[in-house]
Design a protein around this motif. Structure first.
Motif, PDB file in Angstrom:
ATOM      1  N   THR A  19       0.684  -1.305   0.234  1.00  0.00           N
ATOM      2  CA  THR A  19       0.359   0.342   0.081  1.00  0.00           C
ATOM      3  C   THR A  19       1.208   1.170  -0.006  1.00  0.00           C
ATOM      4  N   GLY A  20       2.344   1.083   0.176  1.00  0.00           N
ATOM      5  CA  GLY A  20       3.188   2.304   0.408  1.00  0.00           C
ATOM      6  C   GLY A  20       3.171   2.908  -1.070  1.00  0.00           C
ATOM      7  N   SER A  21       3.324   2.112  -1.735  1.00  0.00           N
ATOM      8  CA  SER A  21       3.944   1.834  -3.048  1.00  0.00           C
ATOM      9  C   SER A  21       2.210   2.823  -4.133  1.00  0.00           C
ATOM     10  N   LEU A  22       0.941   3.610  -3.701  1.00  0.00           N
ATOM     11  CA  LEU A  22       0.221   4.085  -3.905  1.00  0.00           C
ATOM     12  C   LEU A  22       0.246   6.221  -3.856  1.00  0.00           C
ATOM     13  N   LEU A  23      -0.034   6.595  -5.001  1.00  0.00           N
ATOM     14  CA  LEU A  23       0.610   8.083  -5.203  1.00  0.00           C
ATOM     15  C   LEU A  23      -0.986   8.490  -5.165  1.00  0.00           C
ATOM     16  N   PRO A  24      -0.961   9.895  -4.476  1.00  0.00           N
ATOM     17  CA  PRO A  24      -2.908  10.385  -4.116  1.00  0.00           C
ATOM     18  C   PRO A  24      -2.338  11.183  -5.786  1.00  0.00           C
ATOM     19  N   VAL A  25      -3.654  10.981  -6.301  1.00  0.00           N
ATOM     20  CA  VAL A  25      -3.159  11.827  -7.580  1.00  0.00           C
ATOM     21  C   VAL A  25      -3.067  13.406  -7.060  1.00  0.00           C
TER      22      VAL A  25
END
Length: 265
Positions: free
Chosen positions: A46-52
Motif C-alpha cells: 500500500t505504500g506504493s500508492l501515489l495520491p493524485v
C-alpha cells in the motif's frame, strides 16, 4: 524476489478473501488483463500508492490501508512509466525483470461518509483483483445477522434473479461491493444497492424500462448502470428514452445519442 506480506495480512492459506494472492511481478503475471472501473484491488504494497496531485498518503488513508488494503478502480485513464518517473521512490520491492510500470487510477475509501482519496496504484503491486461479478457469491461469507440488517445486502439475490432474466452479467458496486470484498461493515441500513450491468451488445429501451421497473419493486434505494464497450450510462436515464444520454467514460462524461455507437454531437 518475493515481497513479504504486511504483518497484519493473513498468509495465503489463511486468506479470508477467498484465494491465494499473486506475488509482485510484471504485468504478464496476470495474463495482460487490465482492471476496469469498479474492480476491487487487493494491494500487496500500500505504500506504493501515489495520491493524485502529489504528496504523501494522508494519515487516515494509511490507517485504512493497513487494516484493509483494498482499493476501487476509478473510471479514469491509466498511466505508463517506470518508478523513476514518480515524484518519490515507490516503497515496494519489485521484480527486477518487470518492464515499465502501469499505473491504475483507484479510490481509497475512508472511514467517514464521503471520505475518498484518488490515487494511482502500480499494477505490479496488485495481489488480487475482484470484479463486481464475483462478489454476489461472497454474500454467504457475511454473518446472517449482518445481511438481514442491511436491506441492500438482503435483496442482492433477488436483484440478481431479475437481472438474469435479461441475460446480463452483473455485480454490485459501491459500499455493498466493498463490504462483500473486505468483510468490513461499511454499508448502512439506508445504503443504496448500486449495480453494474454488463451490456457489450445494445439493450433496447423497452427491455431497459422493464428491468428498471422490476428492480424498483425491491423497495431499496437502487442505482444501476449499463456498462458498454465505451463507458457506462445510467439505466434509469436510458430507459426514460431521452434524445441524448450521458455516457461516463475514462476521459469524462459525453452526451451521446447511442451509448453503444457513440458519436460526437
Amino acid at each position: 524476489m518475493t515481497v513479504a506480506a504486511h504483518p497484519r495480512v493473513p498468509r495465503p492459506s489463511e486468506d479470508p478473501h477467498g484465494g491465494p494472492r499473486r506475488l509482485v511481478g510484471s504485468l504478464a503475471a496476470l495474463g495482460g488483463r487490465h482492471p476496469g472501473a469498479h474492480d476491487l484491488l487487493l494491494m500487496q504494497c500500500t505504500g506504493s500508492l501515489l495520491p493524485v496531485g502529489g504528496g504523501e498518503l494522508p494519515a487516515w488513508a494509511r490507517w485504512v490501508l493497513r487494516a484493509h488494503p483494498w482499493v476501487t478502480v476509478a473510471r479514469a485513464p491509466s498511466a505508463a512509466g517506470s518508478p523513476a518517473d514518480t515524484p518519490y521512490p515507490v516503497r515496494c520491492t519489485r521484480d527486477a525483470s518487470a518492464g515499465a510500470e502501469t499505473w491504475i487510477p483507484v479510490t481509497v475509501r475512508g472511514p467517514d461518509c464521503g471520505q475518498r482519496l484518488d490515487a494511482l496504484a502500480p499494477w505490479a503491486a496488485v495481489a488480487r483483483t475482484l470484479r463486481p461479478e464475483q462478489l454476489p457469491e461472497r454474500l454467504g461469507l457475511l454473518p446472517p445477522a449482518r445481511t438481514a440488517a442491511i436491506p441492500a445486502l438482503a435483496v442482492l439475490p433477488a436483484a440478481g434473479e431479475l437481472v438474469a432474466d435479461h441475460r446480463l452479467a452483473w455485480g454490485p458496486i459501491g459500499a455493498i461491493a466493498y463490504e462483500l470484498a473486505t468483510g468490513e461493515p461499511v454499508a448502512g441500513p439506508l445504503s443504496p444497492l448500486r449495480l453494474v450491468l454488463r451490456a457489450p451488445q445494445p439493450v433496447s429501451r423497452r427491455d431497459a424500462l422493464q428491468l428498471r421497473r422490476a428492480l424498483s419493486r425491491l423497495r431499496v434505494p437502487l442505482q444501476a448502470e449499463l456498462e458498454t464497450r465505451h463507458g457506462a450510462v445510467q439505466l434509469a436515464e436510458y430507459a426514460a428514452s431521452p434524445l441524448t444520454v450521458t455516457l461516463l467514460t475514462p476521459h469524462g462524461p459525453r452526451e451521446v445519442h447511442d451509448p453503444w455507437f457513440p458519436r460526437e454531437l
